[in-house]
Design a protein around this motif. Structure first.
Motif, mmCIF file in Angstrom:
data_model
loop_
_atom_site.group_PDB
_atom_site.id
_atom_site.type_symbol
_atom_site.label_atom_id
_atom_site.label_comp_id
_atom_site.label_asym_id
_atom_site.label_seq_id
_atom_site.Cartn_x
_atom_site.Cartn_y
_atom_site.Cartn_z
ATOM 1 N N GLY A 31 23.144 -2.462 77.986
ATOM 2 C CA GLY A 31 23.441 -3.449 79.212
ATOM 3 C C GLY A 31 25.015 -3.808 79.033
ATOM 4 N N ALA A 32 25.525 -4.094 78.036
ATOM 5 C CA ALA A 32 26.803 -4.727 77.910
ATOM 6 C C ALA A 32 27.782 -3.319 78.294
ATOM 7 C CB ALA A 32 27.455 -5.056 76.305
ATOM 8 N N MET A 33 27.358 -2.157 77.884
ATOM 9 C CA MET A 33 28.314 -1.211 78.191
ATOM 10 C C MET A 33 28.411 -0.700 79.758
ATOM 11 S SD MET A 33 27.257 1.413 74.988
ATOM 12 C CE MET A 33 28.167 2.741 75.325
ATOM 13 N N VAL A 34 27.073 -0.720 80.294
ATOM 14 C CA VAL A 34 27.023 -0.560 81.793
ATOM 15 C C VAL A 34 27.847 -1.682 82.567
ATOM 16 C CG1 VAL A 34 25.366 -0.300 83.666
ATOM 17 C CG2 VAL A 34 25.001 1.064 81.618
ATOM 18 N N GLY A 35 27.680 -2.775 82.003
ATOM 19 C CA GLY A 35 28.225 -3.824 82.619
ATOM 20 C C GLY A 35 29.945 -3.881 82.592
ATOM 21 N N THR A 36 30.426 -2.891 81.899
ATOM 22 C CA THR A 36 31.983 -3.148 82.177
ATOM 23 C C THR A 36 32.323 -2.200 83.277
ATOM 24 O OG1 THR A 36 31.942 -0.799 80.820
ATOM 25 C CG2 THR A 36 31.971 -2.811 79.497
ATOM 26 N N GLY A 37 31.394 -1.462 84.020
ATOM 27 C CA GLY A 37 31.738 -0.597 84.996
ATOM 28 C C GLY A 37 32.298 0.760 84.492
ATOM 29 N N VAL A 86 31.042 3.216 82.638
ATOM 30 C CA VAL A 86 29.692 4.019 82.541
ATOM 31 C C VAL A 86 28.819 3.427 83.402
ATOM 32 C CG1 VAL A 86 30.473 5.374 80.286
ATOM 33 C CG2 VAL A 86 28.831 3.264 80.368
ATOM 34 N N ASP A 87 27.935 4.286 83.931
ATOM 35 C CA ASP A 87 26.662 3.936 84.547
ATOM 36 C C ASP A 87 25.577 4.526 83.655
ATOM 37 O OD1 ASP A 87 26.260 6.663 85.204
ATOM 38 O OD2 ASP A 87 26.898 6.096 87.303
ATOM 39 N N ASP A 88 24.277 4.218 83.974
ATOM 40 C CA ASP A 88 23.014 4.513 82.970
ATOM 41 C C ASP A 88 23.242 6.225 82.861
ATOM 42 O OD1 ASP A 88 21.622 2.221 82.118
ATOM 43 O OD2 ASP A 88 21.468 1.734 84.161
ATOM 44 N N ALA A 89 23.203 6.836 83.938
ATOM 45 C CA ALA A 89 23.292 8.246 83.842
ATOM 46 C C ALA A 89 24.364 8.777 83.047
ATOM 47 C CB ALA A 89 23.350 9.038 85.380
ATOM 48 N N GLN A 90 25.576 8.243 83.266
ATOM 49 C CA GLN A 90 26.507 8.936 82.342
ATOM 50 C C GLN A 90 26.677 8.516 80.751
ATOM 51 O OE1 GLN A 90 29.638 6.613 84.652
ATOM 52 N NE2 GLN A 90 30.826 8.359 85.050
ATOM 53 N N LEU A 91 25.872 7.440 80.638
ATOM 54 C CA LEU A 91 25.517 6.907 79.272
ATOM 55 C C LEU A 91 24.560 7.923 78.681
ATOM 56 C CD1 LEU A 91 26.098 5.155 76.927
ATOM 57 C CD2 LEU A 91 24.663 3.523 77.730
ATOM 58 N N ASP A 92 23.506 8.153 79.370
ATOM 59 C CA ASP A 92 22.403 9.108 79.001
ATOM 60 C C ASP A 92 23.167 10.771 78.758
ATOM 61 O OD1 ASP A 92 20.371 7.402 79.161
ATOM 62 O OD2 ASP A 92 19.922 8.279 81.267
ATOM 63 N N GLU A 93 24.097 11.033 79.788
ATOM 64 C CA GLU A 93 24.660 12.280 79.363
ATOM 65 C C GLU A 93 25.419 12.010 78.041
ATOM 66 O OE1 GLU A 93 28.210 14.981 81.674
ATOM 67 O OE2 GLU A 93 27.968 12.817 82.211
ATOM 68 N N ALA A 94 26.147 11.014 77.611
ATOM 69 C CA ALA A 94 26.926 10.723 76.479
ATOM 70 C C ALA A 94 26.166 11.050 75.335
ATOM 71 C CB ALA A 94 27.650 9.534 76.290
ATOM 72 N N VAL A 95 25.014 10.550 75.433
ATOM 73 C CA VAL A 95 23.869 10.648 74.584
ATOM 74 C C VAL A 95 23.593 12.006 74.102
ATOM 75 C CG1 VAL A 95 21.774 10.243 73.525
ATOM 76 C CG2 VAL A 95 23.024 8.281 74.516
ATOM 77 N N ARG A 96 23.393 12.691 75.044
ATOM 78 C CA ARG A 96 23.092 14.357 74.909
ATOM 79 C C ARG A 96 24.258 15.021 74.520
ATOM 80 N NH1 ARG A 96 20.685 13.226 80.029
ATOM 81 N NH2 ARG A 96 22.471 14.206 80.985
#
Length: 281
Positions: A234-240, A242-252
């Motif tokens: 929530g804090a990371m997406v809140g910065t603008g 990254v979005d959820d899809a980009q964060l999922d990509e980063a985990v992969r």
């Protein structure tokens, strides 16, 4: 893994929340496991340094922000110190693993009435970066040392993210630091100043080192960052940034053989309190 940290008060400005409340709550399932992934990554390095500084029989030690207590227990069981006072704002993980010589104290080290000691060793790892004033805390912790005692502080240091090429991994790391700063005040930009802060506190024979663990698929540090990002989503997406899809990509990406990023590392700095007889080395 940390003791405390400082609702956002505006974009880009330090938050006034606390570690363990807005993010990384100890009552959230699996938080102890996340902390232990960090321990698997850094405990050997920490223990090697503490042993090199002389930690051993007869030493009384203060472990600040003791987390799950891995360092506190190893000081007792491997280094053979006399006793360890392990302090955290939430001690559920510490209380679950008692050992002889370990005293568990639920307390906030930022409180003015926190004055235990003195100790031959005061150690704080991944704590000060979550607090509003590392300079103030270094000075406070140094006052808990016995003459001839040593203060050892470790925190995250990021050597490359700001200048590294854009990848899913580096975008996530930038969003993590900004999101944690906005939410709980985490600030790793001051960590390289720790040797200076130790000298300003009147400590002697100050020195420092950096350990950077390799990012490898399935390694404890890669799993630690993936879990950390999920808990701070929530804090990371809140910065603008990254979005959820980009964060999922980063985990992969982090779990893939193609991830060639450099992990944030751990800077450890130490300094000795004058004992009036000799200079520590």
């Amino acid at each position: 893994m940390a003791d405390t940290g400082p609702s956002p008060d505006g974009a880009g400005s330090p938050g006034e929340g606390r570690y363990g409340e807005r993010v990384f709550r100890p009552d959230q399932g699996g938080e102890g496991d996340r902390i232990d992934l960090g321990a698997l990554t850094y405990d050997d390095t920490t223990m090697a340094r503490l042993r090199a500084l002389g930690a051993g029989p007869g030493w009384t030690c203060l472990e600040v922000g003791a987390g799950t207590g891995t360092v506190a227990r190893r000081l007792l069981e491997e280094a053979g110190v006399a006793e360890v006072l392990a302090v955290d704002r939430d001690v559920r993980f510490l209380a679950a693993h008692p050992v002889t010589g370990l005293t568990v104290l639920q307390a906030d080290v930022t409180d003015d009435d926190f004055t235990p000691g003195p100790f031959r060793l005061v150690h704080a790892r991944f704590v000060l970066m979550h607090l509003p004033s590392p300079q103030h805390m270094v000075a406070r912790l140094s006052r808990l040392l016995a003459p001839g005692g040593v203060l050892v502080v470790s925190d995250a240091v990021d050597l490359t993210t700001a200048s590294a090429p854009d990848t899913p991994y580096t975008r996530a790391v930038r969003a993590m630091w900004q999101g944690l700063r906005d939410t709980i005040g985490t600030d790793v930009t001051q960590v390289p100043r720790y040797p200076e802060l130790l000298r300003e506190a009147g400590l002697e024979s100050v020195a420092a080192e950096i350990h950077v663990p390799p990012l490898q698929p399935g390694s404890p540090i890669s799993r630690f960052w993936a879990d950390t990002w999920e808990r701070a989503r929530g804090a990371m997406v809140g910065t603008g940034l990254v979005d959820d899809a980009q964060l999922d990509e980063a985990v992969r990406h982090l779990a893939s053989p193609g991830c060639a990023g450099l992990s944030p590392g751990m800077l450890t700095a130490w300094g000795w309190k004058r004992d009036g007889r000799r200079t520590q080395v």
